[in-house]
Design a protein around this motif. Structure first.
Motif, PDB file in Angstrom:
ATOM      1  N   MET A 105       0.901  -1.325   0.032  1.00 58.38           N
ATOM      2  CA  MET A 105       0.041  -0.012   0.126  1.00 58.38           C
ATOM      3  C   MET A 105       0.950   1.444   0.191  1.00 58.38           C
ATOM      4  N   GLN A 106       1.363   1.446  -1.227  1.00 67.35           N
ATOM      5  CA  GLN A 106       2.187   2.545  -1.196  1.00 67.35           C
ATOM      6  C   GLN A 106       1.894   3.782  -2.122  1.00 67.35           C
ATOM      7  N   HIS A 107       0.693   4.304  -2.241  1.00 68.08           N
ATOM      8  CA  HIS A 107       0.203   5.353  -2.803  1.00 68.08           C
ATOM      9  C   HIS A 107      -0.896   5.849  -1.783  1.00 68.08           C
ATOM     10  N   VAL A 108      -0.916   7.373  -2.057  1.00 65.74           N
ATOM     11  CA  VAL A 108      -1.813   7.789  -1.064  1.00 65.74           C
ATOM     12  C   VAL A 108      -2.700   9.043  -1.811  1.00 65.74           C
ATOM     13  N   PHE A 109      -3.788   9.037  -1.824  1.00 74.31           N
ATOM     14  CA  PHE A 109      -4.835  10.036  -2.403  1.00 74.31           C
ATOM     15  C   PHE A 109      -5.062  11.056  -1.443  1.00 74.31           C
ATOM     16  N   PHE A 110      -4.978  12.202  -1.368  1.00 76.45           N
ATOM     17  CA  PHE A 110      -5.094  13.433  -0.276  1.00 76.45           C
ATOM     18  C   PHE A 110      -6.611  13.793  -0.408  1.00 76.45           C
ATOM     19  N   THR A 111      -7.025  14.007   0.721  1.00 78.60           N
ATOM     20  CA  THR A 111      -8.404  14.796   0.598  1.00 78.60           C
ATOM     21  C   THR A 111      -8.370  15.998   1.904  1.00 78.60           C
ATOM     22  N   ALA A 297      -3.523  -3.464  -6.295  1.00 79.92           N
ATOM     23  CA  ALA A 297      -4.450  -3.762  -6.913  1.00 79.92           C
ATOM     24  C   ALA A 297      -5.557  -2.638  -7.360  1.00 79.92           C
ATOM     25  N   ILE A 298      -5.818  -1.954  -6.337  1.00 82.67           N
ATOM     26  CA  ILE A 298      -6.726  -0.658  -6.860  1.00 82.67           C
ATOM     27  C   ILE A 298      -5.970   0.416  -7.745  1.00 82.67           C
ATOM     28  N   TYR A 299      -4.807   0.683  -7.035  1.00 79.79           N
ATOM     29  CA  TYR A 299      -3.952   1.509  -7.902  1.00 79.79           C
ATOM     30  C   TYR A 299      -3.899   1.077  -9.270  1.00 79.79           C
ATOM     31  N   ASP A 300      -3.741  -0.165  -9.678  1.00 85.30           N
ATOM     32  CA  ASP A 300      -3.396  -0.709 -10.942  1.00 85.30           C
ATOM     33  C   ASP A 300      -4.914  -0.343 -11.831  1.00 85.30           C
ATOM     34  N   THR A 301      -5.969  -0.454 -11.246  1.00 87.62           N
ATOM     35  CA  THR A 301      -7.111  -0.029 -11.835  1.00 87.62           C
ATOM     36  C   THR A 301      -6.931   1.425 -12.714  1.00 87.62           C
ATOM     37  N   PRO A 306      -8.024   7.078 -16.200  1.00 91.07           N
ATOM     38  CA  PRO A 306      -8.211   8.254 -15.226  1.00 91.07           C
ATOM     39  C   PRO A 306      -9.163   7.932 -14.116  1.00 91.07           C
ATOM     40  N   TYR A 307      -8.718   8.332 -12.960  1.00 92.09           N
ATOM     41  CA  TYR A 307      -9.386   8.415 -11.864  1.00 92.09           C
ATOM     42  C   TYR A 307     -10.351   9.536 -11.677  1.00 92.09           C
ATOM     43  N   PRO A 308     -11.749   9.520 -11.798  1.00 91.81           N
ATOM     44  CA  PRO A 308     -12.570  10.622 -12.251  1.00 91.81           C
ATOM     45  C   PRO A 308     -12.978  11.275 -10.862  1.00 91.81           C
ATOM     46  N   GLY A 309     -11.926  11.891  -9.975  1.00 96.25           N
ATOM     47  CA  GLY A 309     -12.117  12.609  -8.882  1.00 96.25           C
ATOM     48  C   GLY A 309     -10.835  13.383  -8.333  1.00 96.25           C
ATOM     49  N   GLY A 310     -11.370  14.382  -7.799  1.00101.99           N
ATOM     50  CA  GLY A 310     -10.121  15.238  -7.138  1.00101.99           C
ATOM     51  C   GLY A 310     -10.977  16.432  -6.431  1.00101.99           C
ATOM     52  N   LEU A 311      -9.935  17.368  -5.522  1.00100.60           N
ATOM     53  CA  LEU A 311     -10.273  18.325  -4.654  1.00100.60           C
ATOM     54  C   LEU A 311      -9.336  19.301  -5.043  1.00100.60           C
ATOM     55  N   THR A 312      -9.885  20.847  -4.861  1.00101.13           N
ATOM     56  CA  THR A 312      -9.073  21.795  -5.237  1.00101.13           C
ATOM     57  C   THR A 312      -8.011  21.991  -4.067  1.00101.13           C
ATOM     58  N   TYR A 313      -7.963  21.456  -3.030  1.00100.59           N
ATOM     59  CA  TYR A 313      -6.995  21.599  -1.915  1.00100.59           C
ATOM     60  C   TYR A 313      -6.303  20.303  -1.641  1.00100.59           C
ATOM     61  N   SER A 314      -6.473  19.432  -2.415  1.00 96.21           N
ATOM     62  CA  SER A 314      -6.056  17.933  -2.147  1.00 96.21           C
ATOM     63  C   SER A 314      -4.405  18.022  -1.976  1.00 96.21           C
TER      64      SER A 314
END
Length: 445
Positions: A105-111, A297-301, A306-314
């Motif tokens: 688990m080596q990747h982080v999506f910030f919120t 596994a989910i990173y590879d998806t 493209p992952y269809p999501g994001g935040l201005t202040y991520s």
């Protein structure tokens, strides 16, 4: 020096601030003028021992010098930057968080916080599986945004629950109020897992994208799962192809005496979740930050899609700088081990003694710096002192008695939660328990 008097602050607040979870004309918010370490100072100059960590996020207390200095330095160097860019504080924070997560688990999506972390984790699970339905337990809290509050399993959900969010709830283990007529932790675990399997099969496993669980439910009551329960949920997810999302927003980053609370049921490292959500203690709440730790596994998806999501202040640079300072301070100061020791040597024994002295305490449960006292009006029937999602005159009396003693308490339904900073001194921890003991005595009538 402050520009306004405490009275002016209060009047301005009541004139313009719309408070969450409140009937606006029925509240009288406390003015906090200052805070340091495990103490807050009110507008009237009273010092209160903070046994709440505010909303259970100031894990390293107030005004920790390393976190404050990191925010100041980052503000001078690079105050903000769009999330599509690469900046040092964001990259280092992600690397440090991944370094505390399980292998793979080596990747982080910030919120920006815990609610949107759970929203995005569910979105990832749905896109990864091609399924829509989400299972979560009753007696849980996952955030106040629309999907997160529908995943929530307590009365805060009711006003927003229009039955269109694709969520289904199940009963989790809670021996003190067992729905499974269990007489031991082992029975509770076995029967709770059998119940969950039945729900999965009756809902249709092929329709379920994710199971979302707080590793230890927080505001719902700090019910530490019996040994083997989380591992058993992992096995059910593997059997039916379901993504396991563990919500560590409150329980993570040292609160339970581990970097992540699920580790209490994964001591051998033999299993891991698919997604971990976090917020609060990752930077002691000094600047809003949350996120999702993502399995390979989910990173590879989303490696080529493209992952269809994001935040201005991520991954906001100020918030990430605070996270870097917090994690490094926790490492160097031994904060996680200290939380475990506090639970074992101070809170566990001290709260057990309080329970022996007061019939109103039906049960004490917890770990680390994460404890709850279940207050009851009748020890035999276990009638709660206040209803779920509500309060009572008796509960209000306990809270007021705590404040009169100089203790800022965390109250929810018929419970008092003991959740101070994980670096609280032993002396302050014991002082707080003494205050709580006296408050229960004084409010007994």
């Amino acid at each position: 020096m402050p520009e306004l008097s405490p009275e002016e602050v209060y009047d301005l607040d009541r004139a313009h601030v719309f408070h969450s979870w409140s009937a606006q004309q029925k509240i009288s918010p406390m003015v906090i003028a200052d805070a340091e370490g495990s103490w807050v100072t009110t507008g009237e100059g009273r010092r209160l021992l903070d046994f709440t960590s505010q909303l259970v996020f100031t894990n390293l207390g107030h005004k920790h010098p390393r976190i404050v200095e990191a925010i100041q330095r980052q503000a001078v160097e690079l105050c903000t930057a769009a999330p599509a860019t690469a900046v040092e504080s964001r990259a280092v924070a992600a690397a440090l968080i991944a370094g505390k997560a399980p292998d793979g688990m080596q990747h982080v999506f910030f919120t920006n916080g815990g609610a949107d972390a759970n929203e995005h984790a569910i979105r990832m699970a749905r896109l990864h599986t091609g399924r829509h339905k989400v299972l979560s337990r009753y007696r849980s809290y996952h955030g106040g945004t629309h999907l997160a509050v529908n995943v929530t399993g307590d009365p805060r959900r009711f006003a927003s629950d229009d039955a269109t969010a694709g969520t289904v709830h199940f009963l989790g283990p809670f021996l003190y109020r067992s729905a499974f007529h269990a007489t031991s932790e082992a029975e509770e675990c076995e029967r709770a897992l059998a119940h969950l399997q039945q729900v999965i099969e009756l809902e249709g496993a092929a329709t379920i994208a994710a199971i979302v669980l707080e590793s230890i439910p927080g505001t719902a009551g700090i019910m530490v799962p019996p040994p083997g329960y989380l591992r058993g949920v992992r096995e059910l997810c593997d059997r039916y192809g379901i993504v396991l999302v563990l919500d560590e927003v409150m329980a993570g980053f040292g609160r339970a005496g581990r970097w992540f609370a699920y580790e209490l049921d994964a001591a051998d490292g033999g299993w891991r979740p698919d997604l971990i959500t976090f917020a609060k203690g990752v930077n002691s709440g000094y600047v809003p930050l949350g996120g999702v730790v993502i399995s390979r596994a989910i990173y590879d998806t989303f490696a080529e899609r493209p992952y269809p999501g994001g935040l201005t202040y991520s991954g906001h640079p100020l918030a990430c700088a605070a996270a870097v300072a917090t994690i490094r301070a926790m490492d160097e100061e031994g904060s996680v081990a200290n939380a475990e020791r506090l639970g074992r040597e101070v809170f566990g024994p001290g709260l057990a003694q309080i329970a022996e002295r007061h019939d109103v305490v039906g049960e004490v449960r917890g770990v680390g710096a994460f404890w709850a006292l279940e207050l009851v009006s009748d020890p035999a029937t276990r009638e709660p002192l206040a209803p779920t999602g509500g309060t009572s005159p008796q509960m209000a009396a306990v809270v007021e008695a705590c404040k009169a003693e100089g203790l800022l308490p965390f109250a929810n339904s018929g419970r008092i939660h003991v959740v101070p900073p994980i670096n609280i001194s032993d002396d302050d921890a014991r002082l707080g328990l003494d205050m709580l003991d006296r408050a229960l005595e004084k409010s007994a009538g």
